[in-house]
Enzyme design. Sequence first.
Site, mmCIF file in Angstrom:
data_model
loop_
_atom_site.group_PDB
_atom_site.id
_atom_site.type_symbol
_atom_site.label_atom_id
_atom_site.label_comp_id
_atom_site.label_asym_id
_atom_site.label_seq_id
_atom_site.Cartn_x
_atom_site.Cartn_y
_atom_site.Cartn_z
ATOM 1 N N PRO A 158 47.095 39.104 34.471
ATOM 2 C CA PRO A 158 45.689 39.319 34.078
ATOM 3 C C PRO A 158 45.408 40.814 34.050
ATOM 4 C CG PRO A 158 45.796 38.657 36.376
ATOM 5 C CD PRO A 158 47.213 38.624 35.860
ATOM 6 N N ASP B 63 47.472 45.523 36.434
ATOM 7 C CA ASP B 63 47.454 44.134 36.859
ATOM 8 C C ASP B 63 46.284 43.956 37.837
ATOM 9 O OD1 ASP B 63 47.882 41.615 37.953
ATOM 10 O OD2 ASP B 63 50.056 41.842 38.090
ATOM 11 N N HIS B 64 45.275 43.192 37.422
ATOM 12 C CA HIS B 64 44.072 43.051 38.238
ATOM 13 C C HIS B 64 44.322 42.238 39.503
ATOM 14 C CE1 HIS B 64 39.925 43.888 38.764
ATOM 15 N NE2 HIS B 64 39.609 43.950 37.492
ATOM 16 N N ARG B 65 45.496 41.644 39.637
ATOM 17 C CA ARG B 65 45.811 40.911 40.859
ATOM 18 C C ARG B 65 46.159 41.833 42.011
ATOM 19 N NH1 ARG B 65 50.632 37.218 38.750
ATOM 20 N NH2 ARG B 65 51.195 39.294 37.957
#
Length: 478
Positions: free
Chosen positions: A267, A448-450
């Site tokens: 994401p 990576d938004h994680r």
Amino acid sequence: MSEPKVFLLPDLGEGLTEAELVNWLVAVGDEIRVDQPIAEVETAKSMVEVPSPYAGTVAVLHGEPGQTLDVGKPLISVMPVGSVGGAKTSASSPAAVAAEAYREEEKAGSGNVLIGYGTPGGHGVARRTRSPKRAAGTSVVEPVAESASGVSAAEKAADDLVLLRTRVPGKLGAVISPLVRRMARDHGVDLGELQGSGASGLIMRRDVEAVIKPAPVVARPAVVPAAPAPASDTDARTGLGISGRTAVRGVRKAVAANMSRSRSEIPEATVWVDVDATALVEMRAVLKKADPHNTPGLLAYIARFVTAGLKKFPELNTRIVTTEDAAGGTMQEIVAFDGVNLGFAAQTDRGLMVPSVRNADKLSARELDAEIRRLTAVVREGKATPAELGSGTFTLNNYGVFGVDGSAAIINHPEAGILGVGRIIDKPWVVNGELAVRKVTELTLTFDHRVCDGGTAGGFLRYVADAIENPGSVLADM
């Protein structure tokens, strides 16, 4: 009459399953020696020459230039030196051929190493699997029985052969057999995320079986064979003539697979900022005037700022891995690294390649410049190793060389971020309340938004931007 020795195409990289045969360096009937190059092949990683582990007369060439060959399938058949009779036209079964080749390699290996491929001859220690010697005159029949896992002795010997040929220097955990690779591929298991339970981290069949979840059996409807497509040069959907067809293979196939995986699994989010690079450009011009032949390029300075920024914001120098929890299920972990392997995108005749500068955080701008130039030359020659192409932890992409200002880049899976640098051009800029013409570039960070939120990503991007705008003060603290 001696049987021909069949050399199987080895794994030329970390888990690669195929290679394109570019050119034969020998012909049927040629006398060849051990370690003599016999073919040029191209993989998704590099172009390499394959050496022969056998000496003798070339009997069969298994493939034509331009053909894609599977790893573990026959590449060349060689009649041993001093054998009687010609090569047989009919080949033994692949399992029997592999078993025979394995036994022969126990006697004398080539010792040659080809990107992780090598046989254990001379100075190495080969694994012995023969039965103890019997007394003279004793007849012994060794049954070829199926093991409990359903794999025959010949197939196990074939596995052992490929295990010997898939060693990657410094990463024994990447050693896997074709059966293990096939099992992992069929069940969607990422071998790069597994910790092998075998000796020195060897990935075993049981490691793959441990992460495979039984899937419900679904009855498939009967499939009616489709009628063959009519031979036509017109596209059925658009009605336009077809001007050409290009197979997706080699580097393009690898890039396509990696980009698709990145977009489907990560994401991603993107932030960007315009930067006044005038001070950096002027500083380099002064240094170049004093030392025209030993001044780092602008990309090397930016790379130095990136590695310093990753030390301040280490969340971006990570990756997500899936592991097994105590209950036998799976869980995700964010793995952080003690150091930075900085990848950089390099355009080549074979497509986009991303070599990485190992331990880039420990190098000066001048050392980074030298390593970037060296790796660029290596990948353009098609000689980069899997370690040079697959070990990055963060990527720097200079797309300004293509004359563009910005781009929402795709993250190089499984990394957590990629920083893009646009072209440096003259733009109007407000300096101390007055309008001036400055050297301006755009920085774009896709992350990576994680692994982090916008605050961390923005902080890293702002740090690199400030370093470009005030390079002297930043470099003084490095």
